[in-house]
Design a protein around this motif. Structure first.
Motif, PDB file in Angstrom:
ATOM      1  N   ALA A  52       9.021   3.893  19.513  1.00 34.51           N
ATOM      2  CA  ALA A  52       8.877   2.436  19.430  1.00 34.51           C
ATOM      3  C   ALA A  52       8.554   1.998  17.999  1.00 34.51           C
ATOM      4  O   ALA A  52       9.126   1.020  17.506  1.00 34.51           O
ATOM      5  CB  ALA A  52       7.792   1.957  20.399  1.00 34.51           C
ATOM      6  N   ILE A  53       7.665   2.715  17.342  1.00 36.46           N
ATOM      7  CA  ILE A  53       7.318   2.392  15.952  1.00 36.46           C
ATOM      8  C   ILE A  53       8.546   2.541  15.063  1.00 36.46           C
ATOM      9  O   ILE A  53       8.858   1.669  14.251  1.00 36.46           O
ATOM     10  CB  ILE A  53       6.159   3.285  15.452  1.00 36.46           C
ATOM     11  N   ALA A  54       9.260   3.646  15.230  1.00 34.38           N
ATOM     12  CA  ALA A  54      10.460   3.881  14.428  1.00 34.38           C
ATOM     13  C   ALA A  54      11.496   2.780  14.661  1.00 34.38           C
ATOM     14  O   ALA A  54      12.103   2.287  13.699  1.00 34.38           O
ATOM     15  CB  ALA A  54      11.047   5.254  14.764  1.00 34.38           C
ATOM     16  N   ALA A  55      11.675   2.378  15.903  1.00 31.88           N
ATOM     17  CA  ALA A  55      12.642   1.316  16.213  1.00 31.88           C
ATOM     18  C   ALA A  55      12.246   0.012  15.533  1.00 31.88           C
ATOM     19  O   ALA A  55      13.099  -0.701  14.985  1.00 31.88           O
ATOM     20  CB  ALA A  55      12.745   1.126  17.720  1.00 31.88           C
ATOM     21  N   LYS A  56      10.964  -0.291  15.531  1.00 33.64           N
ATOM     22  CA  LYS A  56      10.481  -1.522  14.880  1.00 33.64           C
ATOM     23  C   LYS A  56      10.762  -1.495  13.379  1.00 33.64           C
ATOM     24  O   LYS A  56      10.975  -2.533  12.765  1.00 33.64           O
ATOM     25  CB  LYS A  56       8.982  -1.714  15.105  1.00 33.64           C
ATOM     26  N   LEU A  57      10.752  -0.308  12.800  1.00 26.96           N
ATOM     27  CA  LEU A  57      10.971  -0.168  11.362  1.00 26.96           C
ATOM     28  C   LEU A  57      12.428   0.126  11.015  1.00 26.96           C
ATOM     29  O   LEU A  57      12.767   0.304   9.848  1.00 26.96           O
ATOM     30  CB  LEU A  57      10.066   0.934  10.796  1.00 26.96           C
ATOM     31  N   GLY A  58      13.281   0.202  12.030  1.00 27.98           N
ATOM     32  CA  GLY A  58      14.691   0.481  11.785  1.00 27.98           C
ATOM     33  C   GLY A  58      14.939   1.875  11.254  1.00 27.98           C
ATOM     34  O   GLY A  58      15.852   2.104  10.468  1.00 27.98           O
ATOM     35  N   ARG A  59      14.119   2.806  11.687  1.00 28.60           N
ATOM     36  CA  ARG A  59      14.226   4.200  11.244  1.00 28.60           C
ATOM     37  C   ARG A  59      14.354   5.113  12.461  1.00 28.60           C
ATOM     38  O   ARG A  59      14.091   4.710  13.573  1.00 28.60           O
ATOM     39  CB  ARG A  59      12.968   4.598  10.477  1.00 28.60           C
TER      40      ARG A  59
END
Length: 79
Positions: A52-59
């Motif tokens: 979820a964190i990665a998705a929020k950061l586009g990574r």
């Protein structure tokens, strides 16, 4: 793209720059803010929260958390 060695402050800074809080992520996932904070700070790991964190950061998650995903991918590919 080469994996970037992320520190908890780098992840926090990126989230802050995008005006995303740990509370936002926690609410979306139905988990505690503490759980999200622990993952951001590297105290604990959660595949779901890291994704979820990665998705929020586009990574990709393995870009933000290379140690975790390299360990787990190796376990998944061994027979």
């Amino acid at each position: 793209m080469q994996p970037i060695k992320q520190t908890d402050s780098t992840i926090k800074d990126e989230l802050k720059a995008r005006k995303i809080t740990g509370r936002d992520i926690a609410r979306e996932l139905g988990v505690s803010e503490a759980a999200v904070s622990f993952v951001i700070r590297g105290i604990s790991s959660s595949d779901r929260i890291q994704k979820a964190i990665a998705a929020k950061l586009g990574r990709s998650p393995d870009e933000l958390y290379p140690e975790y995903y390299s360990r787990h991918n190796n376990k998944l590919t061994k027979t």
